[in-house]
Write a protein that holds these residues in place. Structure first.
Motif, mmCIF file in Angstrom:
data_model
loop_
_atom_site.group_PDB
_atom_site.id
_atom_site.type_symbol
_atom_site.label_atom_id
_atom_site.label_comp_id
_atom_site.label_asym_id
_atom_site.label_seq_id
_atom_site.Cartn_x
_atom_site.Cartn_y
_atom_site.Cartn_z
ATOM 1 N N GLN A 28 1.033 -5.491 3.332
ATOM 2 C CA GLN A 28 0.662 -5.848 4.696
ATOM 3 C C GLN A 28 0.878 -4.676 5.655
ATOM 4 O O GLN A 28 0.060 -4.419 6.534
ATOM 5 C CB GLN A 28 1.471 -7.059 5.157
ATOM 6 C CG GLN A 28 0.857 -7.710 6.376
ATOM 7 C CD GLN A 28 1.897 -8.428 7.208
ATOM 8 O OE1 GLN A 28 3.090 -8.287 6.983
ATOM 9 N NE2 GLN A 28 1.433 -9.186 8.175
ATOM 10 N N ILE A 29 1.989 -3.957 5.455
ATOM 11 C CA ILE A 29 2.271 -2.814 6.330
ATOM 12 C C ILE A 29 1.316 -1.659 6.020
ATOM 13 O O ILE A 29 0.732 -1.062 6.925
ATOM 14 C CB ILE A 29 3.751 -2.376 6.204
ATOM 15 C CG1 ILE A 29 4.658 -3.512 6.692
ATOM 16 C CG2 ILE A 29 4.009 -1.083 6.973
ATOM 17 C CD1 ILE A 29 6.129 -3.237 6.624
ATOM 18 N N ILE A 73 6.791 -6.266 13.586
ATOM 19 C CA ILE A 73 6.797 -5.211 12.561
ATOM 20 C C ILE A 73 6.410 -3.872 13.197
ATOM 21 O O ILE A 73 6.979 -2.833 12.877
ATOM 22 C CB ILE A 73 5.846 -5.558 11.396
ATOM 23 C CG1 ILE A 73 6.247 -6.908 10.795
ATOM 24 C CG2 ILE A 73 5.877 -4.490 10.324
ATOM 25 C CD1 ILE A 73 5.217 -7.512 9.880
ATOM 26 N N ASN A 75 4.488 -10.460 2.825
ATOM 27 C CA ASN A 75 4.787 -9.210 2.112
ATOM 28 C C ASN A 75 5.073 -8.023 3.026
ATOM 29 O O ASN A 75 4.332 -7.050 3.060
ATOM 30 C CB ASN A 75 3.663 -8.857 1.143
ATOM 31 C CG ASN A 75 4.131 -7.810 0.136
ATOM 32 O OD1 ASN A 75 5.290 -7.395 0.191
ATOM 33 N ND2 ASN A 75 3.270 -7.399 -0.743
ATOM 34 N N THR A 76 6.144 -8.146 3.769
ATOM 35 C CA THR A 76 6.503 -7.065 4.672
ATOM 36 C C THR A 76 7.647 -6.238 4.091
ATOM 37 O O THR A 76 8.650 -6.041 4.735
ATOM 38 C CB THR A 76 6.916 -7.620 6.041
ATOM 39 O OG1 THR A 76 7.810 -8.701 5.811
ATOM 40 C CG2 THR A 76 5.739 -8.069 6.839
ATOM 41 N N LEU A 77 7.465 -5.803 2.861
ATOM 42 C CA LEU A 77 8.497 -4.955 2.269
ATOM 43 C C LEU A 77 8.667 -3.704 3.129
ATOM 44 O O LEU A 77 7.694 -3.027 3.457
ATOM 45 C CB LEU A 77 8.094 -4.544 0.842
ATOM 46 C CG LEU A 77 8.955 -3.455 0.201
ATOM 47 C CD1 LEU A 77 10.348 -3.967 -0.115
ATOM 48 C CD2 LEU A 77 8.306 -2.923 -1.063
ATOM 49 N N LEU A 78 9.894 -3.438 3.506
ATOM 50 C CA LEU A 78 10.199 -2.222 4.255
ATOM 51 C C LEU A 78 11.636 -1.859 3.944
ATOM 52 O O LEU A 78 12.567 -2.514 4.385
ATOM 53 C CB LEU A 78 10.026 -2.460 5.767
ATOM 54 C CG LEU A 78 10.353 -1.274 6.676
ATOM 55 C CD1 LEU A 78 9.434 -0.097 6.409
ATOM 56 C CD2 LEU A 78 10.262 -1.664 8.140
ATOM 57 N N ALA A 126 9.795 2.507 1.226
ATOM 58 C CA ALA A 126 8.900 1.684 0.416
ATOM 59 C C ALA A 126 8.320 0.663 1.378
ATOM 60 O O ALA A 126 9.061 0.012 2.113
ATOM 61 C CB ALA A 126 9.671 0.992 -0.688
ATOM 62 N N ILE A 127 6.990 0.568 1.415
ATOM 63 C CA ILE A 127 6.356 -0.402 2.312
ATOM 64 C C ILE A 127 5.437 -1.321 1.518
ATOM 65 O O ILE A 127 4.824 -0.907 0.537
ATOM 66 C CB ILE A 127 5.569 0.279 3.465
ATOM 67 C CG1 ILE A 127 4.544 1.271 2.921
ATOM 68 C CG2 ILE A 127 6.501 0.941 4.456
ATOM 69 C CD1 ILE A 127 3.582 1.804 3.981
ATOM 70 N N GLY A 128 5.356 -2.567 1.955
ATOM 71 C CA GLY A 128 4.517 -3.550 1.276
ATOM 72 C C GLY A 128 3.064 -3.448 1.704
ATOM 73 O O GLY A 128 2.709 -2.679 2.608
#
Lengths: 79, 662
Positions: free
Chosen positions: A63-64, A23, B472-475, A59-61
């Motif tokens: 974890q990021i 990531i 949950n690695t929405l990107l 848009a980031i979740g």
């Protein structure tokens, strides 16, 4: 601080990416590199954020957003 | 000599590659305003003077590193030497991000021509790009401003391609800091020494320094005695530093007027109102489909009723055999004609979905739904294929390619067919109108909601069973909102209508004939007694299993089995089964209700039938796509069995509860 602790419409500078290497590399390729500027546009309670960096919205979740370590940019608000 | 050039379109997602490809080739590939619409390679052709230009449209990529399946498609196409010239399509409105890929492409050493797209947006925002300075800072590659939508700059672009291909252009690549350049030189000389035939050793050296897995594997001997430190971070940083300097030189009045999207987003992606607004939008889409679609449907029904009578009278007048008249009127026209009456609803549904996809809202749905999907162990991005599933499961299953995680992908593939695709719409419209009269629209909408709810519950259960924590690695990139384009919408809707008509003319046509055959024949040949037909035998067998769901009547069981070919066939089968040759609403519907009541099929049975149709195994086309995408027969069979079981279980629950309550 983590970007997940940031405020809407404030600019931050990336200090470090504490993320899984896959990531991290992906974010870096997108221009979220050390020193780059991130503005928070919107956030949700579950930790998802909308950020703007290098002219692009992402848009980031959770974890990021919890893995982007940053500091507030001085004397500038918005962009 | 044949003058031919192979050209690949490469660029970031959502920068207009497919629009440009369509403009050149006359193709009608789907275009929309969200990243990841194109998931596979497509080829086409254009002519320029005496040159044949073979064009390849590729999925969008942010860099030459590959993460998801679609990105690998693009990377492999370029690295396997499938193209002579690269057209690097660049979204001028997001220049800074797009130039990263440009710098990587230049390092490949292939001729690159830049198509600077969306210049109109730049102008609208009061920004300016110095088109003289731009090529100078990029090693003098041709930079051609184009508008893929307005189709301007197209000939100039092809001219640049031909010209750049023919001329011996100097290889250009970014010069890094001394430290990195020294490392590149060291590895480069080793590569040349041990692999004499290597093409572009500099690029391979950079990739080795970046720790690129594929290149590392290929040139493992270079690394054997000399472990290379991962310079990827430094290389990326230096590229972006260069881009930052470059932007100062070429871009003026940066972001002076891009606040519109931010303002709209403050409302549409609001932390509280985001979900209600999304549900409201879907409600409007559904209302338009049902209400306006139904208004138009009446007209089509009259037309088909008239056509059916005309053919019937004609066949009688020429003295056609009874079986032939029966097959054409009771089989083909009843089945295919019945399905064609839903064309207006299908048209409105896809028009609304097209508007949604082209406006830029789709990508926001991933963000809005991230919380709920997160609870179900998936990222919000997994919701996009599910929204596409409201249209058709086949492209929806393919759209899961953009999910980076294989586990998420398989889970999403399993859930997507639970959405109410357009083929299920005729079932809802027919049965809701017949049995729920003034509440028909509400009943049909409830099926849409149930599809989403059951998919999410199932995801939650799977999440609990597999116990792997959601990462949950929405990107996902959120594009600028824009006014939907008439041409884009036209292509989108027409493709869908074409698909529907093709399906009516092929699958439904054949299914109607088969249905007519099994209802009119038995072991002794043609029969007047439908209850002794092949169809009745088949239906009675399966009816036993379906009886607890209130669907044990043999006619219903036959229709549901036939629906495996395509969900619309459930409806066409009912028309054929009950001999509703004239589908005009008044006569056809009341006849059908009467017939159904006679076999003990009432409102509760109708709702159970709709629930079963919503959830049971998708059509053959979807099953084939699932097999292709998962590359696993075991997984595909598992998905089919699970869906059959879920459909049976839920409809049994609904029927048994409904029987007690009503």
């Amino acid at each position: 601080m983590k970007i997940s602790e940031g405020k809407i419409h404030v600019n931050y500078n990336v200090v470090e990416l504490q993320l899984d290497p896959v990531i991290r590399r992906r974010l870096e390729a997108l221009g979220i590199t050390e020193g780059s500027r991130i503005q928070i546009l919107n956030k949700k309670r579950n930790g998802a954020f909308i950020i703007k960096t290098r002219g692009t919205r992402w848009a980031i979740g959770k974890q990021i957003s919890e893995g982007i370590i940053c500091r507030e940019e001085k004397n500038e608000k918005g962009n | 000599m044949k003058k031919e050039i192979k050209v690949g379109f490469l660029g970031n997602p959502n920068c207009g590659k497919t629009t440009l490809f369509n403009a050149f080739t006359g193709a009608k590939l789907k275009v929309a305003n969200w990243p990841g619409v194109t998931v596979e390679k497509k080829e086409g052709e254009a002519k320029y003077k005496d040159w044949t230009i073979k064009l390849i449209d590729l999925p969008g990529i942010y860099s030459l590193s590959s993460y998801s399946i679609e990105e690998k498609v693009s990377r492999n196409c370029i690295l396997n030497d499938e193209v002579d010239v690269i057209i690097n399509v660049v979204d001028a409105a997001a220049l800074e991000r797009n130039l990263y890929l440009t710098l990587q492409l230049l390092e490949l050493g292939k001729p690159v021509v830049m198509a600077l797209n969306m210049m109109d947006i730049i102008e609208e925002r009061g920004m300016e790009i110095d088109l003289h300075r731009m090529p100078e800072v990029l090693g003098n590659i041709p930079v051609v401003p184009v508008s893929a939508r307005k189709r301007t700059g197209l000939d100039v672009l092809l001219h640049a391609v031909v010209h750049h291909y023919q001329e011996e252009s100097e290889e250009y690549s970014l010069k890094y800091s001394q430290e990195i350049e020294n490392e590149i030189s060291k590895i480069k000389s080793k590569l040349v020494k041990f692999h004499e035939d290597i093409v572009n050793p500099r690029w391979h050296a950079i990739k080795l320094l970046e720790g690129d897995e594929e290149v590392k594997e290929k040139y493992a001997d270079i690394l054997k005695n000399d472990s290379i430190i991962d310079y990827e971070k430094k290389i990326i940083n230096e590229k972006y530093n260069y881009i930052e300097d470059m932007i100062q030189e070429v871009l003026f009045n940066k972001e002076s007027k891009s606040a519109f999207t931010d303002k709209v987003d403050e409302v549409l992606t609001h932390k509280i109102w985001g979900i209600p607004i999304f549900l409201g939008i879907m409600g409007i889409v559904f209302f338009l489909t049902f209400f306006i679609g139904d208004l138009l449907k009446g007209r089509v029904e009259i037309l088909i009723g008239w056509f059916s009578d005309f053919i019937n009278n004609y066949l009688i007048s020429i003295g056609a055999a009874n079986w032939l008249k029966s097959m054409i009127v009771d089989g083909i026209i009843a089945g295919v004609g019945g399905i064609l009456t839903f064309l207006p609803n299908i048209f409105i549904l896809f028009l609304a979905l097209a508007l949604l996809e082209d406006s830029g809202y789709m990508a926001r749905v991933a963000y809005i739904m991230d919380g709920i999907m997160g609870k179900a162990g998936l990222s919000g991005k997994a919701f996009l294929p599910m929204v596409l599933g409201f249209g058709c499961s086949v492209p929806a299953v393919m759209a899961t390619r953009s999910l980076e995680n294989e586990r998420d992908r398989k889970k999403t593939i399993l859930l997507t067919p639970f959405m109410s695709c357009s083929a299920k719409l005729p079932i809802y419209i027919l049965f809701a109108n017949m049995f729920f009269k003034e509440h028909a629209m509400l009943v049909a909408f409830s099926l849409y909601v149930w599809g989403v709810v059951i998919a999410v519950i199932l995801a939650l259960i799977i999440g609990k069973v597999d116990k792997i924590k959601n990462s949950n690695t929405l990107l996902i990139e959120l594009p600028e909102y824009k006014q939907p384009n008439v041409r884009t919408i036209g292509i989108y809707v027409w493709n869908k209508i074409e698909d529907y008509l093709t399906k009516a003319g092929t699958t439904i046509f054949i299914a109607s004939i088969i249905m007519w055959f099994i209802l009119n024949f038995n072991m002794n040949g043609m029969t007047e007694d439908v209850t002794s037909s092949f169809g009745a035998m088949l239906g009675k067998g399966f009816g036993v299993i379906l009886a607890p769901a209130g669907l044990g009547m043999w006619q219903v069981a036959v229709a549901l089995i036939a629906g495996l070919s395509a969900k619309e066939v459930v409806v066409s089968s009912f028309y054929v089964l009950f001999g509703i040759g004239s589908v005009s609403e008044a006569a056809g519907y009341s006849q059908l209700i009467l017939d159904l009541n006679q076999i003990g099929f009432g409102a509760v049975n109708a709702y159970s039938l709709m629930i079963f149709s919503l959830l049971y195994t998708p059509c053959i086309a979807t099953i084939a796509t699932i097999k292709k995408e998962s590359n696993s027969l075991r997984y595909t069979v598992g998905v089919v069995l699970l869906q059959l079981f879920v459909a049976w279980l839920i409809s049994v629950i609904f029927y048994q509860t409904g029987r007690i309550l009503f």
